[in-house]
Scaffold this active site. Structure first.
Site, PDB file in Angstrom:
ATOM      1  N   SER A  65       0.796  -1.240   0.000  1.00 12.66           N
ATOM      2  CA  SER A  65       0.000   0.000   0.000  1.00 12.66           C
ATOM      3  C   SER A  65       0.820   1.278   0.000  1.00 12.66           C
ATOM      4  CB  SER A  65      -0.909   0.020   1.218  1.00 12.66           C
ATOM      5  OG  SER A  65      -1.998  -0.814   0.989  1.00 12.66           O
ATOM      6  N   TYR A  81      -2.724  -2.362 -10.497  1.00 10.88           N
ATOM      7  CA  TYR A  81      -2.747  -2.145  -9.044  1.00 10.88           C
ATOM      8  C   TYR A  81      -2.024  -3.295  -8.323  1.00 10.88           C
ATOM      9  CZ  TYR A  81      -4.569  -2.048  -4.286  1.00 10.88           C
ATOM     10  OH  TYR A  81      -4.674  -2.066  -2.912  1.00 10.88           O
ATOM     11  N   LYS A 101       0.548   3.450  -2.943  1.00  9.60           N
ATOM     12  CA  LYS A 101      -0.656   4.263  -3.197  1.00  9.60           C
ATOM     13  C   LYS A 101      -0.364   5.763  -3.145  1.00  9.60           C
ATOM     14  CE  LYS A 101      -3.728   0.731  -1.216  1.00  9.60           C
ATOM     15  NZ  LYS A 101      -4.446   0.307   0.001  1.00  9.60           N
ATOM     16  N   TYR A 119      -4.152   4.081   7.649  1.00  8.49           N
ATOM     17  CA  TYR A 119      -5.491   3.475   7.728  1.00  8.49           C
ATOM     18  C   TYR A 119      -6.241   3.907   8.959  1.00  8.49           C
ATOM     19  CZ  TYR A 119      -3.388   0.892   4.046  1.00  8.49           C
ATOM     20  OH  TYR A 119      -2.758   0.584   2.909  1.00  8.49           O
ATOM     21  N   VAL A 162       1.288  -3.745   3.931  1.00  5.25           N
ATOM     22  CA  VAL A 162       1.261  -5.044   4.606  1.00  5.25           C
ATOM     23  C   VAL A 162       2.519  -5.888   4.354  1.00  5.25           C
ATOM     24  CG1 VAL A 162      -1.260  -5.225   4.757  1.00  5.25           C
ATOM     25  CG2 VAL A 162      -0.085  -6.128   2.743  1.00  5.25           C
TER      26      VAL A 162
END
Ligand code: DON
Length: 344
Positions: free
Chosen positions: A80, A206, A83, A258, A276
Protein backbone atom coordinates in the site's frame (compact mmCIF):
# COMPACT_ATOMS: atom_id res chain seq x y z
CA UNK A 1 38.24 9.14 -11.56
CA UNK A 2 35.47 9.84 -9.06
CA UNK A 3 33.65 13.10 -9.71
CA UNK A 4 32.92 15.71 -7.08
CA UNK A 5 29.39 14.35 -6.51
CA UNK A 6 30.79 10.89 -5.69
CA UNK A 7 33.34 12.39 -3.30
CA UNK A 8 30.67 14.44 -1.58
CA UNK A 9 28.45 11.43 -1.09
CA UNK A 10 31.45 9.37 0.12
CA UNK A 11 32.27 12.08 2.69
CA UNK A 12 28.63 12.12 3.77
CA UNK A 13 28.57 8.33 4.15
CA UNK A 14 31.73 8.34 6.27
CA UNK A 15 30.24 11.04 8.45
CA UNK A 16 26.98 9.08 8.64
CA UNK A 17 28.77 5.85 9.66
CA UNK A 18 30.59 7.51 12.55
CA UNK A 19 27.87 9.84 13.80
CA UNK A 20 26.13 9.90 17.19
CA UNK A 21 22.83 9.74 15.34
CA UNK A 22 23.90 6.40 13.90
CA UNK A 23 24.64 5.18 17.43
CA UNK A 24 21.17 6.37 18.46
CA UNK A 25 19.64 4.36 15.60
CA UNK A 26 21.58 1.24 16.61
CA UNK A 27 20.22 1.56 20.16
CA UNK A 28 16.72 2.07 18.80
CA UNK A 29 17.08 -1.03 16.65
CA UNK A 30 18.36 -3.08 19.61
CA UNK A 31 15.50 -1.80 21.77
CA UNK A 32 12.73 -3.04 19.46
CA UNK A 33 14.38 -6.04 17.81
CA UNK A 34 13.16 -8.37 20.63
CA UNK A 35 9.56 -7.15 20.22
CA UNK A 36 7.84 -10.14 18.69
CA UNK A 37 4.20 -9.14 18.80
CA UNK A 38 2.09 -9.01 15.65
CA UNK A 39 2.03 -11.39 12.74
CA UNK A 40 3.19 -11.62 9.17
CA UNK A 41 0.42 -10.89 6.61
CA UNK A 42 -1.14 -14.09 5.33
CA UNK A 43 -4.18 -12.97 3.35
CA UNK A 44 -1.93 -12.92 0.28
CA UNK A 45 -0.42 -16.44 0.52
CA UNK A 46 3.01 -15.45 -0.87
CA UNK A 47 3.54 -12.86 1.90
CA UNK A 48 3.86 -15.60 4.51
CA UNK A 49 7.43 -16.15 3.24
CA UNK A 50 8.62 -13.05 5.14
CA UNK A 51 10.86 -13.69 8.14
CA UNK A 52 9.48 -12.27 11.41
CA UNK A 53 12.95 -11.26 12.64
CA UNK A 54 13.67 -8.89 9.73
CA UNK A 55 14.00 -5.32 10.99
CA UNK A 56 15.60 -2.27 9.39
CA UNK A 57 15.51 1.46 10.09
CA UNK A 58 16.89 4.02 7.65
CA UNK A 59 16.92 7.82 7.74
CA UNK A 60 17.88 9.98 4.76
CA UNK A 61 18.28 13.73 5.23
CA UNK A 62 17.33 16.28 2.60
CA UNK A 63 21.04 17.16 2.30
CA UNK A 64 21.74 13.58 1.27
CA UNK A 65 23.09 11.83 4.37
CA UNK A 66 22.07 8.19 4.80
CA UNK A 67 21.88 6.50 8.21
CA UNK A 68 20.86 2.86 8.27
CA UNK A 69 20.75 0.04 10.76
CA UNK A 70 19.59 -3.58 10.51
CA UNK A 71 18.00 -5.15 7.44
CA UNK A 72 17.93 -2.05 5.25
CA UNK A 73 18.87 -3.85 2.04
CA UNK A 74 16.36 -6.66 2.40
CA UNK A 75 13.72 -6.20 -0.29
CA UNK A 76 10.02 -6.78 0.29
CA UNK A 77 6.86 -5.78 -1.56
CA UNK A 78 5.91 -2.14 -1.27
CA UNK A 79 2.17 -2.92 -1.09
CA UNK A 80 0.00 0.00 0.00
CA UNK A 81 2.93 2.39 0.27
CA UNK A 82 2.75 2.56 -3.52
CA UNK A 83 -0.66 4.26 -3.20
CA UNK A 84 0.74 7.59 -2.01
CA UNK A 85 3.25 7.81 -4.85
CA UNK A 86 0.84 6.68 -7.58
CA UNK A 87 -1.54 9.36 -6.28
CA UNK A 88 1.21 11.89 -7.00
CA UNK A 89 1.55 10.57 -10.56
CA UNK A 90 -2.22 10.83 -11.08
CA UNK A 91 -2.03 14.46 -9.90
CA UNK A 92 0.72 15.13 -12.42
CA UNK A 93 -1.32 13.43 -15.15
CA UNK A 94 -4.58 15.29 -14.54
CA UNK A 95 -4.14 18.15 -12.06
CA UNK A 96 -5.62 18.58 -8.60
CA UNK A 97 -9.19 19.53 -9.48
CA UNK A 98 -9.83 16.61 -11.80
CA UNK A 99 -8.24 14.03 -9.49
CA UNK A 100 -10.21 15.43 -6.56
CA UNK A 101 -13.43 15.14 -8.58
CA UNK A 102 -12.68 11.40 -8.90
CA UNK A 103 -11.19 10.54 -5.49
CA UNK A 104 -12.01 12.38 -2.27
CA UNK A 105 -9.52 13.08 0.52
CA UNK A 106 -11.64 12.19 3.57
CA UNK A 107 -10.36 9.64 6.09
CA UNK A 108 -12.72 6.70 6.54
CA UNK A 109 -11.80 5.39 9.97
CA UNK A 110 -12.35 1.99 8.35
CA UNK A 111 -9.98 -0.85 7.43
CA UNK A 112 -7.97 -0.44 4.24
CA UNK A 113 -10.01 -3.01 2.33
CA UNK A 114 -13.43 -1.89 3.52
CA UNK A 115 -16.21 -1.69 0.98
CA UNK A 116 -17.33 1.87 1.64
CA UNK A 117 -17.86 4.52 -1.03
CA UNK A 118 -19.13 8.07 -0.80
CA UNK A 119 -22.35 7.63 -2.74
CA UNK A 120 -23.34 11.28 -2.23
CA UNK A 121 -20.39 12.59 -4.23
CA UNK A 122 -19.90 9.38 -6.22
CA UNK A 123 -16.26 9.01 -5.17
CA UNK A 124 -14.17 6.63 -3.12
CA UNK A 125 -13.16 8.30 0.15
CA UNK A 126 -9.41 8.70 -0.26
CA UNK A 127 -6.48 7.41 -2.32
CA UNK A 128 -4.95 5.43 0.58
CA UNK A 129 -7.73 2.85 1.02
CA UNK A 130 -8.04 0.15 -1.61
CA UNK A 131 -11.12 1.63 -3.33
CA UNK A 132 -9.50 5.05 -3.73
CA UNK A 133 -6.17 3.57 -4.69
CA UNK A 134 -7.68 1.45 -7.46
CA UNK A 135 -9.58 4.52 -8.76
CA UNK A 136 -6.29 6.47 -8.63
CA UNK A 137 -4.42 3.78 -10.56
CA UNK A 138 -7.24 3.89 -13.10
CA UNK A 139 -6.27 7.52 -13.74
CA UNK A 140 -2.68 6.72 -14.72
CA UNK A 141 -2.17 7.63 -18.35
CA UNK A 142 -0.54 5.43 -20.98
CA UNK A 143 -1.24 3.92 -24.38
CA UNK A 144 -1.20 0.35 -23.15
CA UNK A 145 -1.00 -1.69 -19.95
CA UNK A 146 2.76 -2.02 -20.47
CA UNK A 147 3.16 1.70 -20.99
CA UNK A 148 1.18 2.52 -17.83
CA UNK A 149 3.23 0.05 -15.77
CA UNK A 150 6.45 1.50 -17.20
CA UNK A 151 5.41 5.00 -16.16
CA UNK A 152 4.81 3.78 -12.60
CA UNK A 153 8.12 1.89 -12.47
CA UNK A 154 10.02 4.88 -13.91
CA UNK A 155 8.51 7.06 -11.22
CA UNK A 156 9.79 4.69 -8.51
CA UNK A 157 13.23 4.72 -10.13
CA UNK A 158 13.30 8.49 -9.73
CA UNK A 159 12.15 8.36 -6.10
CA UNK A 160 14.53 5.60 -5.06
CA UNK A 161 17.48 6.59 -7.24
CA UNK A 162 17.80 2.93 -8.24
CA UNK A 163 19.03 1.91 -11.69
CA UNK A 164 16.46 -0.86 -11.86
CA UNK A 165 13.42 -1.92 -9.92
CA UNK A 166 11.65 -5.29 -9.95
CA UNK A 167 8.23 -6.72 -9.40
CA UNK A 168 7.89 -9.84 -7.27
CA UNK A 169 5.97 -11.91 -9.81
CA UNK A 170 4.85 -14.70 -7.40
CA UNK A 171 3.36 -12.03 -5.07
CA UNK A 172 1.66 -10.34 -8.02
CA UNK A 173 0.16 -13.66 -9.17
CA UNK A 174 -0.82 -14.57 -5.62
CA UNK A 175 -2.61 -11.23 -5.21
CA UNK A 176 -4.30 -11.53 -8.56
CA UNK A 177 -5.45 -15.06 -7.79
CA UNK A 178 -6.87 -14.20 -4.37
CA UNK A 179 -7.88 -10.53 -4.80
CA UNK A 180 -11.63 -11.16 -4.99
CA UNK A 181 -12.40 -8.40 -2.54
CA UNK A 182 -10.48 -5.86 -4.62
CA UNK A 183 -12.31 -7.10 -7.72
CA UNK A 184 -15.63 -6.71 -5.88
CA UNK A 185 -14.76 -3.13 -4.85
CA UNK A 186 -13.68 -2.37 -8.42
CA UNK A 187 -16.83 -3.70 -10.02
CA UNK A 188 -18.96 -1.81 -7.51
CA UNK A 189 -17.08 1.35 -8.51
CA UNK A 190 -17.57 0.48 -12.18
CA UNK A 191 -21.29 0.14 -11.52
CA UNK A 192 -21.34 3.66 -10.02
CA UNK A 193 -19.26 5.13 -12.87
CA UNK A 194 -16.34 5.88 -10.51
CA UNK A 195 -13.82 4.06 -12.73
CA UNK A 196 -13.48 3.36 -16.44
CA UNK A 197 -14.31 0.08 -18.13
CA UNK A 198 -10.62 -0.79 -18.46
CA UNK A 199 -10.91 -1.89 -14.83
CA UNK A 200 -9.42 -5.38 -15.38
CA UNK A 201 -6.27 -3.81 -16.80
CA UNK A 202 -6.23 -1.32 -13.94
CA UNK A 203 -6.60 -4.10 -11.36
CA UNK A 204 -3.60 -5.90 -12.82
CA UNK A 205 -1.69 -2.65 -12.67
CA UNK A 206 -2.75 -2.15 -9.04
CA UNK A 207 -1.63 -5.68 -8.10
CA UNK A 208 1.66 -5.06 -9.92
CA UNK A 209 2.32 -1.71 -8.24
CA UNK A 210 1.74 -3.41 -4.86
CA UNK A 211 4.28 -6.11 -5.79
CA UNK A 212 7.18 -3.75 -6.51
CA UNK A 213 10.26 -4.69 -4.48
CA UNK A 214 11.79 -2.04 -2.22
CA UNK A 215 14.00 -1.91 0.87
CA UNK A 216 13.85 0.26 4.00
CA UNK A 217 16.61 2.33 2.41
CA UNK A 218 14.42 2.88 -0.67
CA UNK A 219 11.52 3.92 1.53
CA UNK A 220 13.70 6.45 3.36
CA UNK A 221 14.96 7.77 0.02
CA UNK A 222 11.39 8.09 -1.26
CA UNK A 223 10.17 10.02 1.76
CA UNK A 224 13.33 12.14 1.80
CA UNK A 225 12.50 13.02 -1.82
CA UNK A 226 9.05 14.21 -0.75
CA UNK A 227 10.62 16.02 2.23
CA UNK A 228 12.96 17.69 -0.25
CA UNK A 229 10.15 19.12 -2.39
CA UNK A 230 10.15 16.23 -4.88
CA UNK A 231 13.87 16.09 -5.70
CA UNK A 232 15.85 12.98 -4.78
CA UNK A 233 18.53 14.30 -2.38
CA UNK A 234 21.22 11.95 -3.69
CA UNK A 235 20.68 11.88 -7.46
CA UNK A 236 19.20 15.37 -7.81
CA UNK A 237 16.48 13.94 -10.09
CA UNK A 238 12.99 15.34 -9.75
CA UNK A 239 10.48 12.58 -8.95
CA UNK A 240 7.35 14.71 -8.71
CA UNK A 241 6.34 18.27 -9.51
CA UNK A 242 6.85 20.33 -6.34
CA UNK A 243 3.32 21.66 -6.73
CA UNK A 244 1.85 18.25 -5.79
CA UNK A 245 4.08 17.26 -2.88
CA UNK A 246 1.84 19.11 -0.45
CA UNK A 247 -1.22 17.22 -1.74
CA UNK A 248 0.46 13.83 -1.41
CA UNK A 249 1.80 14.36 2.09
CA UNK A 250 -1.44 15.93 3.35
CA UNK A 251 -3.33 12.79 2.44
CA UNK A 252 -0.55 10.68 3.95
CA UNK A 253 -0.97 12.55 7.23
CA UNK A 254 -4.75 12.17 7.38
CA UNK A 255 -5.17 8.71 5.81
CA UNK A 256 -1.78 7.02 5.40
CA UNK A 257 -1.92 4.67 8.37
CA UNK A 258 -5.49 3.48 7.73
CA UNK A 259 -7.72 3.31 10.79
CA UNK A 260 -4.67 4.15 12.92
CA UNK A 261 -4.17 7.48 11.10
CA UNK A 262 -5.66 9.64 13.88
CA UNK A 263 -3.58 7.96 16.57
CA UNK A 264 -0.48 8.17 14.37
CA UNK A 265 -1.00 11.92 13.74
CA UNK A 266 -1.41 12.36 17.50
CA UNK A 267 1.62 10.33 18.56
CA UNK A 268 4.09 10.70 15.68
CA UNK A 269 2.71 13.72 13.82
CA UNK A 270 4.33 13.36 10.40
CA UNK A 271 2.90 12.22 7.05
CA UNK A 272 3.46 8.49 6.56
CA UNK A 273 2.30 5.45 4.66
CA UNK A 274 2.41 1.80 5.60
CA UNK A 275 2.03 -1.45 3.69
CA UNK A 276 1.26 -5.04 4.61
CA UNK A 277 4.71 -6.06 3.35
CA UNK A 278 5.97 -4.52 6.62
CA UNK A 279 7.22 -1.15 5.39
CA UNK A 280 6.55 2.36 6.65
CA UNK A 281 7.73 5.53 4.94
CA UNK A 282 7.52 8.79 6.90
CA UNK A 283 8.18 12.35 5.74
CA UNK A 284 9.56 15.16 7.90
CA UNK A 285 9.07 18.08 5.50
CA UNK A 286 12.22 20.01 4.71
CA UNK A 287 14.33 17.74 6.90
CA UNK A 288 14.35 14.01 6.32
CA UNK A 289 12.69 10.77 5.32
CA UNK A 290 12.36 7.65 7.46
CA UNK A 291 11.99 4.12 6.10
CA UNK A 292 11.35 1.16 8.37
CA UNK A 293 10.85 -2.50 7.60
CA UNK A 294 9.60 -5.27 9.87
CA UNK A 295 6.93 -7.67 8.62
CA UNK A 296 5.20 -8.33 11.96
CA UNK A 297 1.90 -6.42 11.66
CA UNK A 298 -0.70 -5.32 14.17
CA UNK A 299 -4.41 -6.00 13.60
CA UNK A 300 -4.73 -2.82 11.47
CA UNK A 301 -2.00 -3.91 9.05
CA UNK A 302 0.77 -1.60 10.32
CA UNK A 303 4.27 -2.79 11.21
CA UNK A 304 4.56 -3.09 15.02
CA UNK A 305 8.31 -2.41 15.26
CA UNK A 306 8.07 0.29 12.58
CA UNK A 307 5.45 2.21 14.56
CA UNK A 308 7.51 1.95 17.75
CA UNK A 309 10.69 3.15 16.02
CA UNK A 310 8.89 6.13 14.45
CA UNK A 311 7.26 7.06 17.77
CA UNK A 312 10.67 7.15 19.46
CA UNK A 313 12.30 9.11 16.63
CA UNK A 314 9.51 11.66 16.67
CA UNK A 315 9.62 12.09 20.46
CA UNK A 316 13.42 12.12 20.80
CA UNK A 317 14.05 14.58 17.97
CA UNK A 318 10.90 16.70 18.25
CA UNK A 319 9.76 15.73 14.75
CA UNK A 320 6.01 16.14 15.40
CA UNK A 321 4.78 18.81 12.97
CA UNK A 322 2.70 20.45 15.67
CA UNK A 323 5.51 20.65 18.20
CA UNK A 324 4.86 24.30 18.99
CA UNK A 325 7.94 24.86 21.18
CA UNK A 326 10.16 23.62 18.38
CA UNK A 327 8.35 25.65 15.73
CA UNK A 328 8.91 28.75 17.84
CA UNK A 329 12.65 27.95 18.22
CA UNK A 330 12.91 27.34 14.47
CA UNK A 331 11.29 30.72 13.81
CA UNK A 332 13.84 32.51 16.01
CA UNK A 333 16.69 30.64 14.29
CA UNK A 334 15.20 31.58 10.97
CA UNK A 335 14.89 35.24 11.93
CA UNK A 336 18.40 35.32 13.36
CA UNK A 337 19.86 33.78 10.24
CA UNK A 338 18.50 36.59 8.08
CA UNK A 339 18.70 40.32 7.73
CA UNK A 340 15.42 41.06 9.42
CA UNK A 341 13.82 44.28 8.23
CA UNK A 342 12.94 46.89 10.90
CA UNK A 343 9.62 46.28 12.48
CA UNK A 344 9.94 42.49 12.60
O1 DON B 1 -4.94 -4.43 -1.89
C1 DON B 1 -4.25 -5.19 -1.22
O2 DON B 1 -4.76 -6.06 -0.54
C2 DON B 1 -2.75 -5.09 -1.17
N1 DON B 1 -2.14 -5.31 -2.37
C3 DON B 1 -2.30 -3.79 -0.56
C4 DON B 1 -2.58 -3.88 0.86
C5 DON B 1 -1.83 -3.06 1.82
O3 DON B 1 -0.62 -2.96 1.87
C6 DON B 1 -2.68 -2.50 2.84
N2 DON B 1 -1.89 -2.28 4.00
N3 DON B 1 -1.73 -2.02 4.98
Amino acid sequence: MADIGDLKSLANSIQAVASPFRAYLSDLHAKYKPLNTGKVADYIPELTQARPEWFGICVVTTDGRVFDVGDCDQVFTIQSISKAFVYGLALEDHGREYVNSKVSVEPTGEAFNSIVLDEKTNRPYNPMVNAGAIATTDLIKGNSATDRLKRILDMFLRYTGRKEIDINVPVFLSEKATGHRNRAISYLMLNFGMVTDRIDETLDLYFQQCSILVSARDLAMMSATLANGGVNPITGDRAIDEHYVQDVISVMLTCGMYDYSGEWAYRVGVPAKSGVGGGITAVVPGKLGIGTFSPLLDEKGNSVRGIKACEDLSRDFGLHLFNVAKAERDLYDWIESRDVPDGW
